[in-house]
Design an enzyme around this catalytic site. Structure first.
Site, PDB file in Angstrom:
ATOM      1  CB  CYS A 140      29.935  54.831  38.438  1.00 13.10           C
ATOM      2  SG  CYS A 140      29.071  56.214  39.143  1.00 13.10           S
ATOM      3  CG  HIS A 152      28.602  51.479  41.942  1.00 16.85           C
ATOM      4  ND1 HIS A 152      29.957  51.711  42.017  1.00 16.85           N
ATOM      5  CD2 HIS A 152      28.023  52.696  41.819  1.00 16.85           C
ATOM      6  CE1 HIS A 152      30.188  53.004  41.943  1.00 16.85           C
ATOM      7  NE2 HIS A 152      29.030  53.630  41.821  1.00 16.85           N
ATOM      8  N   GLY A 164      34.118  56.991  40.978  1.00 19.49           N
ATOM      9  CA  GLY A 164      34.919  58.026  41.640  1.00 19.49           C
ATOM     10  C   GLY A 164      34.047  59.220  41.961  1.00 19.49           C
TER      11      GLY A 164
END
Ligand code: XMP
Length: 524
Positions: A85, A180, A58
């Protein structure tokens, strides 16, 4: 058969750019999952009954005032957790560790993570070995960084700008990764996600095209009973797959209405009729409504007004046909999962309206028909996979998306039959060339745009003063952002010459190199 949805993963979305990709990767592992916003209630989290929870990335900082938080229930349920993350940082922050703002050490893009321990989830993963240490090539995107792990966690991986890049609490099966895994730049990402959902969360991999079809057929048959269903068939992938699926489930109880609005691609109407009515035995009513649509579009040049005219008229024609069928009680639509996620985001006010895509909304409020949306849970790749399984021709299933208003938004300004005919010809030259050069499947969407301006050209000894078309080809994962495809010059040169030579009303061809943002994929 056990319910296909029983073994499920909950993905909590913290507003990451790639949250949908996480879900697609999980589905590719054969596991059903859903995306929900981070602020759903504890009760909803519990009722979801997940075998594991993934916390997305985010844009915010976990230490900022009012930052998104992990619902308490997600931390208390005792199911495995994977924080990605922002998700990892939120875990650290809420479980008693320390996250610090590190503006000068932001890390975006490629990074190398060194594995310093062998937690189950990461055991044996390696892209390279240096000084006897396993290294992973990953894609990072973060500003803040973790300074101290919460109690119970051990350090598993470290990178230059994220000394605490991977953490694990093996006992509670909680993991955090600063990078990611859902993007292909993270080479071991797919393996990592697969291990998480299949091994750590113990999901069996039941979510396969064959099972999805069996499940959908069973549900449709039960829902519809002996009633009749009406489907607006556009020739696009989604409605085509709905037609094939419903045909398998309820056979003759399905009637499709195909509206030829004069804004379709070259020979599209005939192709649709051939595939469905002639080859598959689906009942299709073809309505030739070109004059009606072009008449209604006369004098209309504003893109949003054109969309409304086309959308409203489509519903009108469609309802007229529906009224002729005595027993239809259901209306089927090709709504897919990204439409559901995006309409949820737009009703919650978290997305701005750039264009009104009429096949998502646009149905009359007083509709007497009940809505049937058998693809609501599926991503486009899943829709394509079940389309092939259902026997649809591969080129139809692999087709690029085509907007509901069709050529109506690819002819800039006022739409006329002359412009539509010219555009259809030019577009066919471009698309045929992409197939011939084996490039069609390598771009996400390609098409031609008609520009109603005149430009001077020269052929032989003569001067030409004619229209311009623009070629557009984009590469994108989710159609929210895109970049212009780097098509080979020779191929573009060939297309340009073929268009100008074979279509007398076109004197110039341009190639659109804009990205989205700031441009959009379509020109209107
Ligand atoms: P844009 O132009 O917004 O397009 O970058 C993103 C994707 O959506 C398609 N598109 C539409 N689809 N009705 C549709 O059904 C519409 O009005 C519409 N406008 C754009 C576009 O082709 C691209 O795939």
């Amino acid at each position: 058969m056990a319910d296909l949805h029983d073994q499920r993963i909950l993905i909590l979305d913290f507003g990451g750019q790639t949250t949908q990709l996480i879900a697609r990767r999980v589905r590719e592992c054969g596991v059903y999952c859903e995306i929900h916003p981070w602020d759903i209630s504890d009760e909803v989290v519990r009722e979801f009954n997940a075998r594991g929870i993934i916390l997305s990335g985010g844009p915010e900082s976990v230490i900022a005032e009012g930052a998104p938080r992990i619902p308490q229930a997600a931390l208390e349920l005792g199911v495995p957790l994977l924080g990605i993350c922002y998700g990892m940082q939120a875990m650290v922050h809420q479980l008693g560790g320390d996250v610090r703002a590190q503006a000068s050490h932001s890390e975006f893009g490629y990074a190398s993570v060194q594995l310093v321990s062998t937690a189950d989830l990461f055991a044996g993963l390696s892209d390279r070995v240096e000084n006897e240490q396993n290294l992973l090539d990953v894609w990072m995107s973060h500003g803040d960084r973790v300074e101290a792990l919460p109690e119970g966690f051990e350090l598993v991986g470290t990178s230059a700008n994220a000394p605490m890049a991977i953490m694990a609490d093996e006992q509670k099966r909680r993991y955090g990764i600063q990078f990611h895994p859902e993007v292909t730049h993270t080479l071991q990402g797919a393996t990592l996600l697969k291990r998480f959902v299949r091994d750590i969360c113990a999901c069996d991999g039941l979510w396969t095209p064959g099972n999805i079809i069996d499940d959908a057929v069973a549900r449709i048959t039960e829902q519809v009973g002996d009633e009749e269903v009406l489907l607006g068939l556009s020739g696009g992938v989604d409605s085509s797959v709905v037609a094939a699926l419903l045909h398998k489930a309820i056979g003759k109880q399905l009637t499709c209405v195909f509206v030829d609005n004069g804004l379709l691609r070259l020979n599209e109407g005939d192709q649709v009729m051939q595939t469905f009515a002639d080859n598959m035995g689906v009942r299709v009513i073809r309505v030739n409504a070109e004059d009606r649509f072009l008449g209604a579009l006369k004098g209309v040049s504003d893109p949003e007004k054109k969309r409304k005219v086309i959308g409203n008229l489509f519903v009108e024609v469609f309802e007229e046909e529906a009224a002729k069928l005595a027993n239809a009680t259901w209306l089927a639509q090709g709504t897919i999962y990204p439409d559901v996620i995006e309409s949820a985001a737009s009703t919650s006010g978290s997305a701005h309206l750039i264009k009104s895509h009429h096949n998502v909304g646009g149905l009359p409020a007083d509709m007497r028909l009940k809505l049937l949306e058998p693809l609501r849970e599926l991503f486009k790749d899943e829709v394509r996979a079940i389309g092939v399984d259902l026997g649809l021709p591969a080129p139809m299933v692999q087709r690029h998306p085509f907007p509901g208003p069709g050529l109506g938004v690819r002819i800039l300004g006022e739409v006329t039959k002359e412009f539509a005919d010219i555009l259809r010809e030019a577009d066919a030259v471009f698309i045929d060339a992409l197939y011939a050069h084996d490039l069609y499947d390598k771009v996400s969407q390609a098409f031609t745009v008609f520009l109603p301006v005149k430009s001077v050209g020269v052929t032989g000894d003569g001067r030409r003063y004619d229209y311009v078309v623009a070629l557009r080809a984009v590469e994108t994962v989710d159609f929210m952002t895109a970049r212009a495809a780097r098509l080979p010059w020779d191929m573009l040169d060939e297309v340009s010459r073929n268009i100008c030579n074979s279509i007398p009303r076109i004197s110039r061809v341009s190639y659109d190199i804009s990205s989205k943002p700031p441009a959009t994929i379509e020109w209107e």
